[in-house]
Design an enzyme around this catalytic site. Structure first.
Site, short mmCIF file in Angstrom:
data_model
loop_
_atom_site.label_atom_id
_atom_site.label_comp_id
_atom_site.label_asym_id
_atom_site.label_seq_id
_atom_site.Cartn_x
_atom_site.Cartn_y
_atom_site.Cartn_z
N CYS A 191 -13.35 43.74 28.10
CA CYS A 191 -14.65 43.08 28.57
C CYS A 191 -15.66 43.61 28.46
O CYS A 191 -15.42 44.67 29.00
CB CYS A 191 -14.34 42.95 30.46
SG CYS A 191 -15.75 42.24 31.11
N ASP A 413 -36.13 33.69 47.95
CA ASP A 413 -35.86 33.52 46.23
C ASP A 413 -34.46 32.81 46.82
O ASP A 413 -33.17 33.48 47.58
CB ASP A 413 -35.33 35.57 45.78
CG ASP A 413 -34.21 34.90 45.10
OD1 ASP A 413 -33.86 34.61 44.73
OD2 ASP A 413 -33.69 36.69 45.42
N CYS A 440 -32.69 31.31 40.71
CA CYS A 440 -31.41 31.71 39.98
C CYS A 440 -30.98 30.16 39.46
O CYS A 440 -29.97 29.93 38.68
CB CYS A 440 -29.99 32.04 40.54
SG CYS A 440 -29.59 31.19 41.55
#
Length: 482
Positions: A191, A413, A440
């Protein structure tokens, strides 16, 4: 795969089987990238979405979802490859559920992420924008994550070239769950998201379990022993590993943990966990420190942050620093402000800005996170912070503000779902002069900004790429009182 030049790219719809509802689209030219990183084409004025394509590709798409205005499907053939396409770094690309943009050059990834932010704010939020500042890319486009979870399973996902194999296949795997399949794991060799010893831990733990006949978990039958391993790394060089077992087979568990302790002495915090629940969330696990320290620490501008097994910390440490610096810049602190840090988590932003503010008030739903936030403030000798646990819409009220002080600046946030409408109403009633909104999810951010728009204007917009090779993006918006 079929190569360009051998086909006429006449665009038409061919149906498969008896059903007219799920057509097979031929020679579709990909013209753009849409939300969530999906490729976008058009057939007979209808939009069609598919993954793993880039603008300029010409593909066939088997439709799996058909609606009045759009279709979705998966690509069955490539007739022409775009000039901007690059070779994916990872051999598991296309099967693993992550890193879906590896075929896009990084500069193109940044271009489409910036476009996504702009489209969300303008089209969804109907926001009048100032000139948007250039997106801040990540200095590391691979090996940037500080946290990974690898699953172990005795029901490995079989690859296409193995289906007709006459050999008996080893079904044990260590890697990632196949999207949509909780019980199937793709065996991963390498990965490219987390630096070593991440791959070494996963691969050698798997090999040790096979060699010593330690059963791998099967989540469908609720059997087996070895279930998963979490690996967290910090900029300080410290490493945390959490080995999760399905059942309490003490002898086998100790055997695995002793192997981990001896083979990887660089692990500074080694945990043993058991979890017999259907999900893999650590909150449901019984955790025990097996060796080393109970925490690892992150460092930022001389501040030290406690990272415990269940702590949240931004998964890209270097870009977290970039994100927090920009949020602090947007806040425009002079040292005289009372700042509210909403959805503070473990108090990272609150502690980061505390030396530039008179007072910082942090609010977070998770009680364990607030306990960590208080400890982070103490260990960094910050005496001007106060942290409170509870549901944001219940904690942040006019009475709370009267008690703890009028905010000059609010930093928020929230999670991907955005802010509750009651929270937005309280923010408006607080009459704060500046709001720094970190998100996000530009879609829910745009929705919230549209509610705030009557009272606050968008003064600055700054996208920050925390997740190279994916379509995810963080966005910071500065709102000023109208």
């Amino acid at each position: 795969m079929q190569i360009a030049g051998l086909f006429l790219f006449s665009q038409k719809i061919i149906t498969v089987g008896r059903s007219q509802k799920k057509p097979h689209l031929k020679n579709v030219e990909i013209i753009d990238v849409a939300a969530e990183g999906k490729a976008l084409g058009k057939v007979e004025e209808k939009v069609v979405f598919a993954a793993f394509a880039v603008p300029g590709d010409v593909v066939d798409i088997q439709v799996t979802k058909k609606r009045k205005k759009f279709m979705e499907g998966h690509i069955t053939a490539y007739h022409n490859y775009s000039d901007i396409r690059v070779s994916p770094e990872c051999e598991h690309f296309g099967t693993c559920g992550g890193c879906k943009w590896q075929m896009l050059p990084y500069e193109q990834q940044l271009k489409y992420k910036q476009q996504h932010v702009t489209d969300a704010l303008v089209r969804l939020g109907k926001i009048a924008l100032p000139e948007i500042e250039p997106i801040l890319g990540s200095s590391e486009t691979y090996y940037y994550r500080n946290k990974m979870e690898y699953a172990f399973c005795n029901n490995r996902w079989i690859l296409a070239d193995e289906i007709e194999s006459e050999e008996e296949l080893d079904r044990r795997a260590g890697g990632f769950n196949i999207p949509g399949r909780f019980d199937r794991v793709l065996d991963v060799k390498t990965c490219h998201l987390q630096a070593e010893p991440s791959n070494a831990i996963r691969n050698e733990l798997k090999a040790f379990a096979i060699e010593n006949n330690i059963p791998f978990a099967n989540l469908r039958t609720n059997e087996g022993t070895l279930r998963s391993v979490y690996i967290r790394t910090a900029s300080t060089g410290e490493i945390m590993a959490i080995v999760v077992f399905w059942n309490h087979e003490t002898e086998k568990m100790v055997q695995v943990m002793e192997f981990m302790k001896q083979r990887f002495p660089e692990i500074t915090s080694l945990y043993l966990a058991t979890n017999q629940h259907g999900n893999t969330v650590l909150d449901k696990s019984d955790l025990k420190l097996y060796n080393g320290k109970p925490i690892i620490e992150e460092e930022m501008e001389g501040l030290r942050f406690k990272i415990s097994p269940r702590s949240f910390y931004q998964t890209n440490s270097k870009q977290a620093y970039t994100l927090y610096k920009k949020a602090r810049e947007f806040a425009g602190l002079t040292g005289n402000e009372t700042v509210y840090d909403l959805y503070t988590g473990t108090g990272t932003i609150a502690c980061f800005i505390a030396k530039q503010a008179k007072k910082v008030v942090g609010i977070e739903y998770v009680e364990d996170a607030i306990a960590d936030a208080k400890e982070n403030a103490i260990r960094n000798e910050l005496s001007n912070t106060a942290f409170f646990a509870g549901d944001m819409k219940d904690i942040l009220t006019t009475d709370f503000i009267s008690k703890h002080g009028q905010p000059d600046v609010i930093i928020t946030d929230p999670p991907r779902a955005g802010m509750h409408e009651d929270v937005i109403k309280t923010i408006i009633s607080s009459n704060t002069s500046r709001i720094v909104y970190v998100s996000c999810n530009p879609g829910t951010q745009a929705r919230d900004l549209s509610i705030l728009d009557e009272h606050y204007r968008v003064a600055r917009v700054q996208a920050v790429d925390m997740f190279p090779q994916t379509a995810h993006i963080e966005n910071i918006v500065l709102l000023e009182k109208r």
